[in-house]
Design an enzyme around this catalytic site. Sequence first.
Site, PDB file in Angstrom:
ATOM      1  N   SER A 270       0.821  -1.209   0.000  1.00  0.00           N
ATOM      2  CA  SER A 270       0.000   0.000   0.000  1.00  0.00           C
ATOM      3  C   SER A 270       0.856   1.260   0.000  1.00  0.00           C
ATOM      4  CB  SER A 270      -0.923   0.031   1.212  1.00  0.00           C
ATOM      5  OG  SER A 270      -1.673   1.225   1.190  1.00  0.00           O
TER       6      SER A 270
ATOM      7  N   LYS B 156      -4.645  -6.764   3.329  1.00  0.00           N
ATOM      8  CA  LYS B 156      -4.605  -5.648   2.366  1.00  0.00           C
ATOM      9  C   LYS B 156      -6.008  -5.346   1.846  1.00  0.00           C
ATOM     10  CE  LYS B 156      -3.205  -2.363  -0.250  1.00  0.00           C
ATOM     11  NZ  LYS B 156      -3.838  -2.273  -1.496  1.00  0.00           N
TER      12      LYS B 156
ATOM     13  N   HIS C 124      -7.758  -3.455   4.451  1.00  0.00           N
ATOM     14  CA  HIS C 124      -7.176  -2.094   4.423  1.00  0.00           C
ATOM     15  C   HIS C 124      -7.930  -1.257   3.393  1.00  0.00           C
ATOM     16  CE1 HIS C 124      -4.611   0.800   2.314  1.00  0.00           C
ATOM     17  NE2 HIS C 124      -3.957   0.997   3.444  1.00  0.00           N
ATOM     18  N   ASN C 125      -8.149  -1.836   2.235  1.00  0.00           N
ATOM     19  CA  ASN C 125      -8.838  -1.091   1.181  1.00  0.00           C
ATOM     20  C   ASN C 125     -10.309  -0.841   1.519  1.00  0.00           C
ATOM     21  OD1 ASN C 125      -6.378  -1.358  -0.085  1.00  0.00           O
ATOM     22  ND2 ASN C 125      -7.246  -1.772  -2.083  1.00  0.00           N
TER      23      ASN C 125
ATOM     24  N   GLU D 283     -10.211   1.976   3.671  1.00  0.00           N
ATOM     25  CA  GLU D 283      -9.864   3.120   2.793  1.00  0.00           C
ATOM     26  C   GLU D 283     -11.119   3.665   2.095  1.00  0.00           C
ATOM     27  OE1 GLU D 283      -6.522   2.317  -0.014  1.00  0.00           O
ATOM     28  OE2 GLU D 283      -7.954   2.765  -1.603  1.00  0.00           O
TER      29      GLU D 283
HETATM   30  C1  6PG Z   1      -3.153   1.345  -1.722  1.00  0.00           C
HETATM   31  C2  6PG Z   1      -4.388   1.476  -2.551  1.00  0.00           C
HETATM   32  C3  6PG Z   1      -4.141   0.829  -3.869  1.00  0.00           C
HETATM   33  C4  6PG Z   1      -5.057   1.291  -4.976  1.00  0.00           C
HETATM   34  C5  6PG Z   1      -6.405   0.630  -4.974  1.00  0.00           C
HETATM   35  C6  6PG Z   1      -7.545   1.550  -5.220  1.00  0.00           C
HETATM   36  O1  6PG Z   1      -3.278   0.810  -0.631  1.00  0.00           O
HETATM   37  O2  6PG Z   1      -2.102   1.786  -2.163  1.00  0.00           O
HETATM   38  O3  6PG Z   1      -5.473   0.886  -1.934  1.00  0.00           O
HETATM   39  O4  6PG Z   1      -4.113  -0.541  -3.689  1.00  0.00           O
HETATM   40  O5  6PG Z   1      -5.136   2.648  -5.087  1.00  0.00           O
HETATM   41  O6  6PG Z   1      -6.331  -0.286  -6.004  1.00  0.00           O
HETATM   42  O7  6PG Z   1      -8.659   0.784  -5.301  1.00  0.00           O
HETATM   43  P1  6PG Z   1      -9.923   1.113  -6.169  1.00  0.00           P
HETATM   44  O8  6PG Z   1      -9.469   1.233  -7.592  1.00  0.00           O
HETATM   45  O9  6PG Z   1     -10.803  -0.068  -5.954  1.00  0.00           O
HETATM   46  O10 6PG Z   1     -10.460   2.384  -5.640  1.00  0.00           O
END
Ligand code: 6PG
Length: 469
Positions: free
Chosen positions: A128, A182, A185-186, A189
Site C-alpha cells: 500500500s 490488504k 485495508h482497502n 480506505e
Molecule cells: C493502496 C491502494 C491501492 C489502490 C487501490 C484503489 O493501498 O495503495 O489501496 O491498492 O489505489 O487499487 O482501489 P480502487 O481502484 O478499488 O479504488
Amino acid sequence: MKSHIGLIGLAVMGQNLALNIARKGYKVSVYNRTAQRTEMFVKNRVRNEEIEAHYDIKKFVESLEKPRKIILMVKAGKPVDDTISQLLPYLEPGDLIIDGGNSHYMDTERRYEELSKKGILFLGMGVSGGERGALHGPSLMPGGSKEAYALVEEILLKIAAKTDDGPCCTYVGERSAGHFVKMVHNGIEYTIMQAIAEIYHIMRDVMKLVPEEMSQIFEEWNKGELNSFLIEITYKILRKKDEETGRPMVDVILDKAEQKGTGKWTSQAALDLGIPTPSINLAVVERIISHFKNERVKLSKLYNKKRNTVQKSDNLIKDLENALFFAMLAAFSQGMWLIAEASEEFNYNIDLPEVLRIWKGGCIIRARLIDTIRKHVSYNNAYLLGSKEMISLLEDRLDSLKRVLRMAVDNEIPVPAMSSAYNYFMSMTEEKLPANLIQAQRDFFGAHMFQRIDKEGVFHIDWEEGEIV
Ligand code: 6PG
C-alpha cells in the site's frame, strides 16, 4: 554478479518498487511482458541503480542468485497465473515468488497450495501507498510461510516506510493472510474516503463553501486528531486549480467513482464470515450509485431537494470534525473485527496490533488515530468497542455526529458512511434489538423455530390455529 532479487511487471508501481529496492543497495533484475516498457524504464528512470533489464524470462530467472526471489507486480487475476506458469519451468524447489498485487485472497490461497506442491515458496503481499509509497516506502503486508518471509525479510524491512514504531512491514500470517489484510485495508480506505466525501458534500451544498475554504478547514483538521494521509490529500486536492480553466480541479471532475474490486471483496468476505461491516458495504454501494449519473440527473429533475444554507461557524466545524472522527473509528472497528474473524476461521494467526503498527506509515489509511486504537485492539476486543476508553471516545463525539446527521437529513444530503457508523454503534450497544419479532415472523411463515428468553431449547408454535389441514 547475480541479482539479489527479480521483479516482473514494470507499470508504475513495479518500476518504483524496483528503484526503491535498488536504491537500498540491492541488485535487481527486471522483466516485463512487453519489451518496450522495459526499454522506456531503463532509458527514462534508471540512473546509478544496479538494475539489470531482461527481455527473456529464462535469462531473467538465470540472472538471480539462489534461492531465487521474484516479486510480481502484475495486474491481479489471470496475469498473475500466466506469469507464474511462464516462470515455473525455470524455477527450482526453494525458490520464492512474491505476488505484490491486489490479488483476491482466495486466488492467493489456491496459488499457495499449488506452488507448495511443487516446492516453490509463495508470499501474497499487500503493498500500500500508491506510486509514491512504492518508491519512498510502502506499507508491506506479506503473508505465506515464515520460511518464505525469512528469505526476503531484510530487503522488505529496508524498503518499507519507517515510523517511530519501526518499519511498516511484518510477517502478517499464514497463506493468504497478507492479501486478506490488504483487502480489508482497502475496505477501510473506501469508508474513510466516503466519509470525507460526505463532509465535503455538506460543506459544498449546505454551507456553500468554495474548495479553497474547505481546504483550509481540512488542513487545520490535519494538525489534530484527524491527522491522516487521506485528510492531507483532501486539503491538497481542494486547493488545486485546473490549469485549463482556472477553476478548482475538484469542480471539473465528474462525480463517478471507479473501483477495482477490493472494497467489494471486503464486503463479500464480511457477509460470508458473518461480520457486520455496514460502513464498508455502504461505501461500496455509494460508489456504485455514483455510476448512475444519467439516472441521477434525470431523477434530480423529478424531485426537488429541500435544501437551505447553513452558515459556517466554529461549532459546526467542530461537529463535522467529530463526526468524521467517529466514522473513521467505526471503519477501523469493522475492519479489525473482520480481520480477527478471518484469522480464526482461516487459521491465519494474525497479530492484530502488529497489523495496526504497519499501517502507521506508508499506506493510504495511515492516521494518528491508529496509535490510539492499537492500545485497545485484541482478539477479545477486535471490534474495539469493548473498552471503556474507546466507548468514551465515541460517546464524546456522539452529539456532534447526531447534529451533523440531523443537518444532513434536514437538507437531504446522503450520508451513508456517517449514518451507518451511527447505526452500527447504536445497534452494537443495544441490549435488546427488535430481532425477536423477526424470529417470530420467520417461525410464522417458515417454521424456522425460535429461542425463548426464559428456557433453553428451540421452539415452534402454530401461529394461526386451524390454518393447515
Ligand atoms: C493502496 C491502494 C491501492 C489502490 C487501490 C484503489 O493501498 O495503495 O489501496 O491498492 O489505489 O487499487 O482501489 P480502487 O481502484 O478499488 O479504488
